[in-house]
Design a protein around this motif. Structure first.
Motif, PDB file in Angstrom:
ATOM      1  N   ASN A   1      -6.895  -9.862  -1.154  1.00 25.54           N
ATOM      2  CA  ASN A   1      -8.354  -9.758  -1.296  1.00 25.54           C
ATOM      3  C   ASN A   1      -8.767  -9.083  -2.604  1.00 25.54           C
ATOM      4  O   ASN A   1      -9.919  -8.711  -2.764  1.00 25.54           O
ATOM      5  CB  ASN A   1      -8.959  -8.998  -0.114  1.00 25.54           C
ATOM      6  CG  ASN A   1      -8.355  -7.614   0.058  1.00 25.54           C
ATOM      7  OD1 ASN A   1      -7.187  -7.393  -0.234  1.00 25.54           O
ATOM      8  ND2 ASN A   1      -9.143  -6.673   0.535  1.00 25.54           N
ATOM      9  N   LYS A   2      -7.810  -8.949  -3.516  1.00 23.11           N
ATOM     10  CA  LYS A   2      -8.124  -8.318  -4.801  1.00 23.11           C
ATOM     11  C   LYS A   2      -7.705  -9.255  -5.933  1.00 23.11           C
ATOM     12  O   LYS A   2      -6.682  -9.942  -5.827  1.00 23.11           O
ATOM     13  CB  LYS A   2      -7.353  -6.995  -4.959  1.00 23.11           C
ATOM     14  CG  LYS A   2      -7.571  -6.003  -3.829  1.00 23.11           C
ATOM     15  CD  LYS A   2      -8.849  -5.216  -4.036  1.00 23.11           C
ATOM     16  CE  LYS A   2      -9.114  -4.331  -2.828  1.00 23.11           C
ATOM     17  NZ  LYS A   2     -10.447  -3.717  -2.924  1.00 23.11           N
TER      18      LYS A   2
ATOM     19  N   PHE B   1      -2.222  -7.778  -3.200  1.00 26.82           N
ATOM     20  CA  PHE B   1      -3.320  -7.698  -2.233  1.00 26.82           C
ATOM     21  C   PHE B   1      -4.128  -8.987  -2.314  1.00 26.82           C
ATOM     22  O   PHE B   1      -4.719  -9.293  -3.350  1.00 26.82           O
ATOM     23  CB  PHE B   1      -4.208  -6.485  -2.533  1.00 26.82           C
ATOM     24  CG  PHE B   1      -3.456  -5.179  -2.522  1.00 26.82           C
ATOM     25  CD1 PHE B   1      -2.624  -4.854  -1.453  1.00 26.82           C
ATOM     26  CD2 PHE B   1      -3.589  -4.281  -3.560  1.00 26.82           C
ATOM     27  CE1 PHE B   1      -1.929  -3.651  -1.445  1.00 26.82           C
ATOM     28  CE2 PHE B   1      -2.895  -3.079  -3.547  1.00 26.82           C
ATOM     29  CZ  PHE B   1      -2.062  -2.768  -2.487  1.00 26.82           C
TER      30      PHE B   1
ATOM     31  N   MET C   1      -0.501   4.789  -1.218  1.00 24.44           N
ATOM     32  CA  MET C   1      -1.757   4.851  -0.477  1.00 24.44           C
ATOM     33  C   MET C   1      -1.427   5.342   0.931  1.00 24.44           C
ATOM     34  O   MET C   1      -0.345   5.068   1.449  1.00 24.44           O
ATOM     35  CB  MET C   1      -2.408   3.468  -0.427  1.00 24.44           C
ATOM     36  CG  MET C   1      -2.913   2.993  -1.781  1.00 24.44           C
ATOM     37  SD  MET C   1      -3.279   1.215  -1.847  1.00 24.44           S
ATOM     38  CE  MET C   1      -4.799   1.129  -0.904  1.00 24.44           C
TER      39      MET C   1
ATOM     40  N   VAL D   1      -7.882   4.760  -5.934  1.00 24.00           N
ATOM     41  CA  VAL D   1      -7.911   5.455  -4.629  1.00 24.00           C
ATOM     42  C   VAL D   1      -6.838   6.535  -4.512  1.00 24.00           C
ATOM     43  O   VAL D   1      -7.040   7.503  -3.801  1.00 24.00           O
ATOM     44  CB  VAL D   1      -7.831   4.491  -3.419  1.00 24.00           C
ATOM     45  CG1 VAL D   1      -8.937   3.465  -3.483  1.00 24.00           C
ATOM     46  CG2 VAL D   1      -6.483   3.845  -3.293  1.00 24.00           C
ATOM     47  N   VAL D   2      -5.699   6.381  -5.196  1.00 24.63           N
ATOM     48  CA  VAL D   2      -4.649   7.398  -5.088  1.00 24.63           C
ATOM     49  C   VAL D   2      -4.738   8.385  -6.253  1.00 24.63           C
ATOM     50  O   VAL D   2      -4.697   9.592  -6.070  1.00 24.63           O
ATOM     51  CB  VAL D   2      -3.247   6.764  -5.048  1.00 24.63           C
ATOM     52  CG1 VAL D   2      -2.170   7.842  -4.938  1.00 24.63           C
ATOM     53  CG2 VAL D   2      -3.138   5.768  -3.900  1.00 24.63           C
TER      54      VAL D   2
ATOM     55  N   ARG E   1      -9.178  -0.315   2.771  1.00 22.05           N
ATOM     56  CA  ARG E   1      -9.306  -1.039   1.504  1.00 22.05           C
ATOM     57  C   ARG E   1      -8.648  -2.415   1.540  1.00 22.05           C
ATOM     58  O   ARG E   1      -9.091  -3.330   0.851  1.00 22.05           O
ATOM     59  CB  ARG E   1      -8.663  -0.228   0.356  1.00 22.05           C
ATOM     60  CG  ARG E   1      -9.097   1.217   0.301  1.00 22.05           C
ATOM     61  CD  ARG E   1     -10.233   1.456  -0.594  1.00 22.05           C
ATOM     62  NE  ARG E   1     -10.198   0.697  -1.834  1.00 22.05           N
ATOM     63  CZ  ARG E   1     -11.175   0.757  -2.723  1.00 22.05           C
ATOM     64  NH1 ARG E   1     -12.225   1.506  -2.510  1.00 22.05           N
ATOM     65  NH2 ARG E   1     -11.095   0.047  -3.821  1.00 22.05           N
ATOM     66  N   ILE E   2      -7.565  -2.543   2.282  1.00 20.18           N
ATOM     67  CA  ILE E   2      -6.786  -3.774   2.204  1.00 20.18           C
ATOM     68  C   ILE E   2      -6.753  -4.518   3.553  1.00 20.18           C
ATOM     69  O   ILE E   2      -7.073  -5.705   3.622  1.00 20.18           O
ATOM     70  CB  ILE E   2      -5.333  -3.461   1.755  1.00 20.18           C
ATOM     71  CG1 ILE E   2      -5.339  -2.699   0.425  1.00 20.18           C
ATOM     72  CG2 ILE E   2      -4.492  -4.728   1.682  1.00 20.18           C
ATOM     73  CD1 ILE E   2      -5.957  -3.432  -0.748  1.00 20.18           C
TER      74      ILE E   2
ATOM     75  N   GLU F   1      -6.386  -0.756  -8.059  1.00 18.74           N
ATOM     76  CA  GLU F   1      -6.626  -0.225  -6.709  1.00 18.74           C
ATOM     77  C   GLU F   1      -6.004   1.161  -6.498  1.00 18.74           C
ATOM     78  O   GLU F   1      -6.691   2.109  -6.141  1.00 18.74           O
ATOM     79  CB  GLU F   1      -6.072  -1.221  -5.677  1.00 18.74           C
ATOM     80  CG  GLU F   1      -6.252  -0.801  -4.235  1.00 18.74           C
ATOM     81  CD  GLU F   1      -7.708  -0.798  -3.797  1.00 18.74           C
ATOM     82  OE1 GLU F   1      -8.555  -1.403  -4.482  1.00 18.74           O
ATOM     83  OE2 GLU F   1      -7.986  -0.181  -2.757  1.00 18.74           O
ATOM     84  N   SER F   2      -4.699   1.279  -6.730  1.00 20.62           N
ATOM     85  CA  SER F   2      -4.060   2.567  -6.449  1.00 20.62           C
ATOM     86  C   SER F   2      -4.455   3.610  -7.499  1.00 20.62           C
ATOM     87  O   SER F   2      -4.489   4.803  -7.206  1.00 20.62           O
ATOM     88  CB  SER F   2      -2.541   2.419  -6.396  1.00 20.62           C
ATOM     89  OG  SER F   2      -2.036   2.185  -7.688  1.00 20.62           O
TER      90      SER F   2
ATOM     91  N   CYS G   1       0.848  -1.215   0.000  1.00 21.66           N
ATOM     92  CA  CYS G   1       0.000   0.000   0.000  1.00 21.66           C
ATOM     93  C   CYS G   1       0.873   1.251   0.000  1.00 21.66           C
ATOM     94  O   CYS G   1       0.671   2.161  -0.804  1.00 21.66           O
ATOM     95  CB  CYS G   1      -0.904   0.033   1.224  1.00 21.66           C
ATOM     96  SG  CYS G   1      -2.199  -1.201   1.208  1.00 21.66           S
TER      97      CYS G   1
ATOM     98  N   GLN H   1      -6.350   4.644   3.712  1.00 24.92           N
ATOM     99  CA  GLN H   1      -6.705   3.830   2.545  1.00 24.92           C
ATOM    100  C   GLN H   1      -6.238   2.387   2.726  1.00 24.92           C
ATOM    101  O   GLN H   1      -6.952   1.444   2.386  1.00 24.92           O
ATOM    102  CB  GLN H   1      -6.079   4.430   1.285  1.00 24.92           C
ATOM    103  CG  GLN H   1      -6.715   5.765   0.896  1.00 24.92           C
ATOM    104  CD  GLN H   1      -5.859   6.572  -0.077  1.00 24.92           C
ATOM    105  OE1 GLN H   1      -4.650   6.351  -0.175  1.00 24.92           O
ATOM    106  NE2 GLN H   1      -6.478   7.517  -0.761  1.00 24.92           N
TER     107      GLN H   1
ATOM    108  N   PRO I   1     -10.522  -5.506   5.288  1.00 29.76           N
ATOM    109  CA  PRO I   1     -11.203  -6.629   4.628  1.00 29.76           C
ATOM    110  C   PRO I   1     -10.532  -7.976   4.894  1.00 29.76           C
ATOM    111  O   PRO I   1     -11.211  -8.987   5.086  1.00 29.76           O
ATOM    112  CB  PRO I   1     -11.123  -6.266   3.140  1.00 29.76           C
ATOM    113  CG  PRO I   1     -11.024  -4.782   3.123  1.00 29.76           C
ATOM    114  CD  PRO I   1     -10.231  -4.407   4.334  1.00 29.76           C
ATOM    115  N   GLN I   2      -9.205  -7.978   4.918  1.00 26.60           N
ATOM    116  CA  GLN I   2      -8.520  -9.244   5.199  1.00 26.60           C
ATOM    117  C   GLN I   2      -8.664  -9.632   6.667  1.00 26.60           C
ATOM    118  O   GLN I   2      -8.832 -10.809   7.000  1.00 26.60           O
ATOM    119  CB  GLN I   2      -7.038  -9.134   4.829  1.00 26.60           C
ATOM    120  CG  GLN I   2      -6.838  -8.998   3.332  1.00 26.60           C
ATOM    121  CD  GLN I   2      -5.368  -8.940   2.929  1.00 26.60           C
ATOM    122  OE1 GLN I   2      -4.507  -9.445   3.628  1.00 26.60           O
ATOM    123  NE2 GLN I   2      -5.092  -8.314   1.806  1.00 26.60           N
TER     124      GLN I   2
END
Lengths: 238, 245
Positions: free
Chosen positions: B94-95, B92, A142, B107-108, A150-151, B103-104, A137, A146, A154-155
């Motif tokens: 979960n992605k 990630f 990020m 969000v970024v 986002r990461i 993702e980035s 991240c 965030q 959830p995990q």
């Protein structure tokens, strides 16, 4: 001859007892949801070791763990009105203390109670998320918020879900304590109905079966939810 | 492009970096080699402030940070200059492959999902992973994960790409496909800093090799010079143990 056990009464009482099941479900869901919010806030404060707040949260968790739920309920039930009356006097507010429904106290007490337990679950779940996830991240620029929302969360939620489910089941069973401050929920309803016929065992069995039934349904829902949330964990290859 | 001045970093009592300075030109491909524990990875991580140095400064493009004065805004500005490919991928979990890339961007970089998907798919095609774009990382092989990791790092259009031992966790059979992608990026003129034990890549692709030992740069030079005529005995010893096949 007096019947030892009146199966007919047990069955006919079911609809009357069942009417109060929604109260029990409302309390357990309501306080679990509020508790979950509390738990996230406390877990993040503890995880990031926020000065001042983190030791306070630790104290809160220690207190909740170290005192019986019933005592906590009494403290909330008798304590909040005193605080509110004092607030009315001091700040000239006009909160109708005696008009507050009992369910508010119950929700508040159980939310504080389960929030403490769930916060520990969530904190350890956040800790269990691989440090590499945070680094990825940050390397993508990020920010911490965030990364968390986002990461990491959830995990962590996937890891925490079974324990959170257990917390919910505990709260659901603890709602029976609410009858001690006079809130009519499943157990106290059963008692009142039993009193009319002087047959208690039958209605208590009714109540037990209902608690159990709700619990079983919830376990099924949770395991489906868990399966869904773990869909990204299916393993093939290295 | 990159200018590192006098970086020092300690973890507890052990001093990992002892005043390292290095300049890297735009488009240059630099590999950092050296024994384990020499500080190569820590050095690489100071370039995007994943490891914050105790002393010294890092400049990439026109963003410069000095140790001890790093503000979140500056760190963010520095990180915007680069992106990183990790030894253990750090996709990630979960992605999906595609979501890892978008993702980035969403969000970024505040792109719309459609824009991000377009970029993501283009990059997955580039690394040969378009067939797996909706798979979660747990269902990908090591080589596939790392190719997605590279695509994710490319997506943010970095000025510099940092590679932290990108092939060290891979089974030998997957190393080739990852190196192919890296060669392709190198051919496109990307500035790359690569920590690696992969001597083929160091020799064939990089413009300059920097040999680290014991928290400092021992020597650096063009691959043929460093491999054939190392100046220092320590470099000679290290290279004699490495395989070049």
């Amino acid at each position: 001859m007096v019947k030892v056990f009146d199966l007919g009464f047990m069955l006919t009482a079911i609809p009357d007892v069942l009417k109060y099941l929604p109260v029990t479900i409302l309390i357990s869901f309501g306080s679990s949801l509020i508790g979950l919010v509390v738990a996230f806030i406390v877990a993040l404060i503890r995880y990031f070791e926020v000065p001042v707040l983190s030791p306070l949260c630790k104290l809160y968790i220690s207190f909740i763990r170290g005192t019986p739920t019933l005592v906590q309920l009494f403290i909330v039930y008798y304590g909040i009105p005193i605080v509110l009356v004092a607030a009315n006097q001091r700040f000239g507010t006009n909160i109708n203390v005696s008009g507050l429904p009992k369910i508010i106290y119950v929700l508040f007490a159980f939310a504080l109670n389960t929030g403490a337990y769930m916060s520990e679950t969530i904190r350890s779940a956040i800790t269990s998320v691989d440090a590499g996830q945070w680094e990825a991240c940050y390397s993508l620029n990020m920010n911490t918020r965030q990364a968390v929302t986002r990461i990491v969360i959830p995990q962590a939620l996937t890891v925490a879900l079974p324990s959170l489910g257990n917390s919910w089941i505990s709260v659901m069973k603890d709602t029976s304590l609410a009858f001690s401050i006079g809130l009519v929920e499943l157990l106290s309803a059963a008692r009142l109905i039993g009193a009319r016929a002087s047959r208690y065992l039958e209605v208590y069995i009714d109540a037990a079966l209902m608690y159990w039934g709700v619990c079983i349904v919830m376990e099924i829902v949770l395991s489906l939810l868990e399966k869904r949330m773990r869909k990204y964990e299916g393993r093939i290859g290295a | 492009m990159i200018s590192v001045r006098n970086i020092s970093k300690s973890y507890g009592a052990s001093k990992i970096l002892k005043g390292v300075s290095l300049d890297i030109k735009p488009g240059e491909i630099v590999t950092l080699i050296g024994p384990s524990g020499a500080g190569k990875t820590t050095f690489l991580r100071t370039l995007n402030w994943l490891a914050s140095p105790d002393e010294g400064s890092v400049r990439i493009g026109d963003v410069e940070i000095s140790a001890g004065h790093a503000r979140p805004r500056q760190i963010s500005a520095l990180r915007a200059q680069s992106s990183m490919v990790f030894q253990h991928y750090h996709l990630f979990h979960n992605k999906t492959a595609l979501e890892n890339i978008t993702e980035s961007l969403i969000v970024v970089h505040k792109k719309t999902r459609a824009e991000a998907d377009e970029i993501g798919i283009k990059l997955l095609i580039k690394v040969g992973m378009q067939d797996k774009m909706h798979e979660y990382p747990s269902r990908l092989s090591g080589g596939q994960k790392q190719r997605v990791g590279i695509a994710r790092a490319l997506a943010v259009e970095p000025k510099v790409m940092l590679f932290d031992e990108p092939t060290s966790s891979l089974d030998p059979e997957w190393v080739g496909e990852v190196l192919t992608v890296m060669n392709q990026i190198a051919d496109e003129g990307m500035t790359m800093v690569v920590v690696t034990h992969e001597m083929r890549f160091a020799r064939n692709v990089s413009k300059r090799i920097v040999f680290f030992d014991d928290g400092a740069i021992v020597e650096s030079g063009a691959p043929e010079q460093l491999f054939q005529n190392p100046v220092h005995e320590r470099t000679r010893q290290f290279l004699s143990k490495e395989r070049f096949d």
